[in-house]
Structures are given as structure tokens and as C-alpha cells.
Design a protein around this motif. Sequence first.
Motif, PDB file in Angstrom:
ATOM      1  N   TRP A 174       1.981   6.729 -15.933  1.00 51.41           N
ATOM      2  CA  TRP A 174       3.422   6.450 -16.078  1.00 51.41           C
ATOM      3  C   TRP A 174       3.959   5.632 -14.911  1.00 51.41           C
ATOM      4  O   TRP A 174       4.992   4.997 -15.025  1.00 51.41           O
ATOM      5  N   ASP A 175       3.273   5.662 -13.757  1.00 53.35           N
ATOM      6  CA  ASP A 175       3.717   4.853 -12.622  1.00 53.35           C
ATOM      7  C   ASP A 175       3.408   3.368 -12.852  1.00 53.35           C
ATOM      8  O   ASP A 175       4.074   2.504 -12.280  1.00 53.35           O
ATOM      9  N   VAL A 176       2.359   3.074 -13.627  1.00 54.53           N
ATOM     10  CA  VAL A 176       1.860   1.696 -13.681  1.00 54.53           C
ATOM     11  C   VAL A 176       1.932   1.021 -15.053  1.00 54.53           C
ATOM     12  O   VAL A 176       1.836  -0.202 -15.134  1.00 54.53           O
ATOM     13  N   GLY A 191       7.431   2.544  -1.965  1.00 56.22           N
ATOM     14  CA  GLY A 191       7.654   3.823  -2.628  1.00 56.22           C
ATOM     15  C   GLY A 191       7.938   3.813  -4.112  1.00 56.22           C
ATOM     16  O   GLY A 191       8.389   4.832  -4.640  1.00 56.22           O
ATOM     17  N   SER A 192       7.680   2.729  -4.795  1.00 54.91           N
ATOM     18  CA  SER A 192       7.748   2.757  -6.268  1.00 54.91           C
ATOM     19  C   SER A 192       6.615   1.880  -6.799  1.00 54.91           C
ATOM     20  O   SER A 192       6.627   0.658  -6.616  1.00 54.91           O
ATOM     21  N   ALA A 193       5.652   2.524  -7.446  1.00 53.09           N
ATOM     22  CA  ALA A 193       4.513   1.779  -7.980  1.00 53.09           C
ATOM     23  C   ALA A 193       4.983   0.721  -8.985  1.00 53.09           C
ATOM     24  O   ALA A 193       4.503  -0.412  -8.995  1.00 53.09           O
ATOM     25  N   ALA A 194       5.924   1.108  -9.844  1.00 53.06           N
ATOM     26  CA  ALA A 194       6.405   0.181 -10.888  1.00 53.06           C
ATOM     27  C   ALA A 194       7.039  -1.057 -10.255  1.00 53.06           C
ATOM     28  O   ALA A 194       6.749  -2.200 -10.655  1.00 53.06           O
ATOM     29  N   GLY A 200      -4.331   7.378  -6.857  1.00 56.14           N
ATOM     30  CA  GLY A 200      -3.623   8.649  -6.994  1.00 56.14           C
ATOM     31  C   GLY A 200      -2.408   8.581  -7.879  1.00 56.14           C
ATOM     32  O   GLY A 200      -1.932   9.607  -8.360  1.00 56.14           O
ATOM     33  N   CYS A 201      -1.851   7.392  -8.089  1.00 56.19           N
ATOM     34  CA  CYS A 201      -0.692   7.354  -8.984  1.00 56.19           C
ATOM     35  C   CYS A 201      -1.186   7.449 -10.433  1.00 56.19           C
ATOM     36  O   CYS A 201      -2.382   7.408 -10.718  1.00 56.19           O
ATOM     37  N   TRP A 202      -0.250   7.616 -11.337  1.00 55.35           N
ATOM     38  CA  TRP A 202      -0.565   7.988 -12.709  1.00 55.35           C
ATOM     39  C   TRP A 202      -0.203   6.874 -13.694  1.00 55.35           C
ATOM     40  O   TRP A 202       0.479   5.920 -13.327  1.00 55.35           O
ATOM     41  N   VAL A 260       0.876  -1.176   0.000  1.00 55.86           N
ATOM     42  CA  VAL A 260       0.000   0.000   0.000  1.00 55.86           C
ATOM     43  C   VAL A 260       0.916   1.229   0.000  1.00 55.86           C
ATOM     44  O   VAL A 260       2.062   1.136   0.390  1.00 55.86           O
ATOM     45  N   GLU A 261       0.401   2.337  -0.458  1.00 52.42           N
ATOM     46  CA  GLU A 261       1.240   3.557  -0.499  1.00 52.42           C
ATOM     47  C   GLU A 261       0.438   4.754  -0.019  1.00 52.42           C
ATOM     48  O   GLU A 261      -0.749   4.870  -0.325  1.00 52.42           O
ATOM     49  N   TRP A 262       1.112   5.670   0.654  1.00 49.91           N
ATOM     50  CA  TRP A 262       0.461   6.927   1.013  1.00 49.91           C
ATOM     51  C   TRP A 262       0.228   7.772  -0.238  1.00 49.91           C
ATOM     52  O   TRP A 262      -0.759   8.480  -0.332  1.00 49.91           O
TER      53      TRP A 262
HETATM   54  C1  IPD Z   1       5.357   7.708  -6.985  1.00 50.21           C
HETATM   55  C2  IPD Z   1       5.698   6.312  -6.552  1.00 50.21           C
HETATM   56  C3  IPD Z   1       4.991   5.968  -5.269  1.00 50.21           C
HETATM   57  C4  IPD Z   1       3.508   6.148  -5.370  1.00 50.21           C
HETATM   58  C5  IPD Z   1       3.159   7.527  -5.860  1.00 50.21           C
HETATM   59  C6  IPD Z   1       3.878   7.826  -7.161  1.00 50.21           C
HETATM   60  P1  IPD Z   1       7.197   9.050  -8.404  1.00 50.21           P
HETATM   61  O1  IPD Z   1       5.974   7.986  -8.231  1.00 50.21           O
HETATM   62  O2  IPD Z   1       5.350   5.391  -7.552  1.00 50.21           O
HETATM   63  O3  IPD Z   1       5.188   4.628  -4.921  1.00 50.21           O
HETATM   64  O4  IPD Z   1       2.946   5.964  -4.111  1.00 50.21           O
HETATM   65  O5  IPD Z   1       1.749   7.571  -6.061  1.00 50.21           O
HETATM   66  O6  IPD Z   1       3.567   9.137  -7.554  1.00 50.21           O
HETATM   67  O7  IPD Z   1       6.630  10.380  -8.013  1.00 50.21           O
HETATM   68  O8  IPD Z   1       8.280   8.609  -7.502  1.00 50.21           O
HETATM   69  O9  IPD Z   1       7.521   8.965  -9.830  1.00 50.21           O
END
Ligand code: IPD
Length: 288
Positions: free
Chosen positions: A217-219, A192-195, A213-215, A153-155
Motif C-alpha cells: 500500500w505504500d508503493v 517519510g512518505s514512500a508514495a 520494509g514498506c508494504w 532513503v528511509e529508516w
Molecule cells: C511509511 C512511510 C515511510 C516509510 C515506511 C512506511 P506509513 O508509511 O511510507 O516513508 O519509510 O516504511 O511504513 O506508515 O506512514 O503509512
Amino acid sequence: MTVLLLLTRSPHKNSVDLVTETDQKVEAMISKTLHAKYPTFKFLGEETYKPGMKLTDAPTFVVDPVDGTTNFVHHYPYVSVSIGFAVNRQPVVGVVYNPFTRQMYTGIKGEGSYLIEYKSGGVENDNEPRRQRLPLKQPPEPLKELSEALVAVEWGSDRSGSNWETKVKTWDNLGRAKEDGGAMIHSARSFGSAALNLCAVASGAMDLYWEGGCWAWDVCAGWVILNEAGGVMVDGNPGKWEVPIPVDHRKYLALRAVAEGEEENVSGQRKIVEEFWSFIVGTMQYEH
Ligand code: IPD
């Protein structure tokens, strides 16, 4: 050493949404290289995104030059370059590379996904990297109920309003003891990294990953890698199993492959997804 010299940082939209010179330079380099080779394909990158830009059905590279920028700033080595390619807003090719661990994950729709581990020479100087098909656990282990799961999970960077309420109340629900109405999952992780989270689910090291909330490009890249490893990506809000979500949906729930045989895998996955959805409190709302 170059990376350490380019840590000059500034916030994107608030004090926890960081961007460094490295993010910008890496994106410029990737964009230039891809454009020279594939001039007709569109490009959507975190650092050149402007509010209002939309991912279209056209073939598009979807790129996060540094996914895990907060980790990068803090020298926590869970950082990746994430290069995805989407057609009709569905991910079809993905590469995620962590330069600190020299691990690269790749996936092509219909052709499987892989973990490639480079030795100390890194990508450019290693002719014999170790290549393993994903998921790493073969056959995938069963996952009978959510209480057996390790969940990422991520904030994220949006920390206010009803989205934050939903996240915090849902985390509470996931962790709390069953006798007090919770799912009492094995545990939660927040790396801390969605990817890389998606790659961890693809490999089988994590069971699920939930975030709003992530975008795209994160996924985008990690999503192909996950799908090709037998995992699924569904709505991060309670939704319908049958309805696919686009890559820019911004509310995601990823689940690993769970058992042998396609039928068993699908029904086993559906059961876990629906169980997870039942513990979500409220509805996340993010514009895309
Ligand atoms: C963030 C990371 C993080 C996730 C955030 C993303 P960024 O990407 O993937 O794990 O919780 O939602 O924005 O900003 O480091 O490219």
C-alpha cells in the motif's frame, strides 16, 4: 481543521509505527466508496490488514489512507493519500494526493502520468488545476553515475537485526568519499512518505529511492506513476535487472527516466541500478 482533531494515535507494532484515528477513518471512507462503485474488486488497506493476508492476482485496490503518518503526527506537510490498483500483483492505476500542498499525482498503465496542482480551493473547488505530464524535466537529464544522484532513503519502522545493519551500512557506503570506497552520492533525503518519494522520482526531482520494509500500500500507486514517467522499480536487494518484482515485494529500488530514446534510457538505467546494487551491504529480508 478536521485532520487536526483526529490525531489520537497508537502504535501499530512498535513505538514508531503509528496509526491515528484519521488513518482509520480515511481508509473506511475510501473502502466504502470504492466498494459501492466496484463491488467485485478486492481491497487491501493498511489499517484493515491482518498478518497472513496476501495480495492475490485478482484485481485489488491497494490503499494507504495516510502515507507519512509520522509526518502527519508531527505536522510536517509531506503526507499523502495513496490509492493504487493492482492486477496480477502488478500496479496498473495510481493516485497520490498531498492535501497540504494540494498536489495530486496520477498514473494509468499505458496512458502516462501527471502532476495536477490545485489552487487554494482544493480538489473540490478548482475547475482549472494546472496539469503537467511527468517527468517534469523534459527531456530527462542524463545520470551517468551514482555519484551524481540525489537519493531518497528511509529508516522505516523496523529498527533491529540484519535489515537495520544492511540499511545503515549501505547508507554509509552511499555517502562516504570515493577515496574511502564509497559512492559519494550528491546527497540523501529522508522525507517519510514512500508514495511521495516515488512521485518525486517520477517527476525527476529525486534520482533514486531505496527502501526495505514498506508494504504494497505504500508503493502501489506511486509505482504506476513512476513507470508511466519512464522510471523503473527493481529489487531493493542486489538482483537481476530482467526479473520483475511483485507489488508486495517489500524491498524496492526506484530510478527515474534518465535519457532520451528508449534504448538509451533502458541501458542507462540498468547501469545505475547495477552500480547501486554494488554498494548494498548484505540482503534485506522481509516477509510478504
Ligand atoms: C511509511 C512511510 C515511510 C516509510 C515506511 C512506511 P506509513 O508509511 O511510507 O516513508 O519509510 O516504511 O511504513 O506508515 O506512514 O503509512
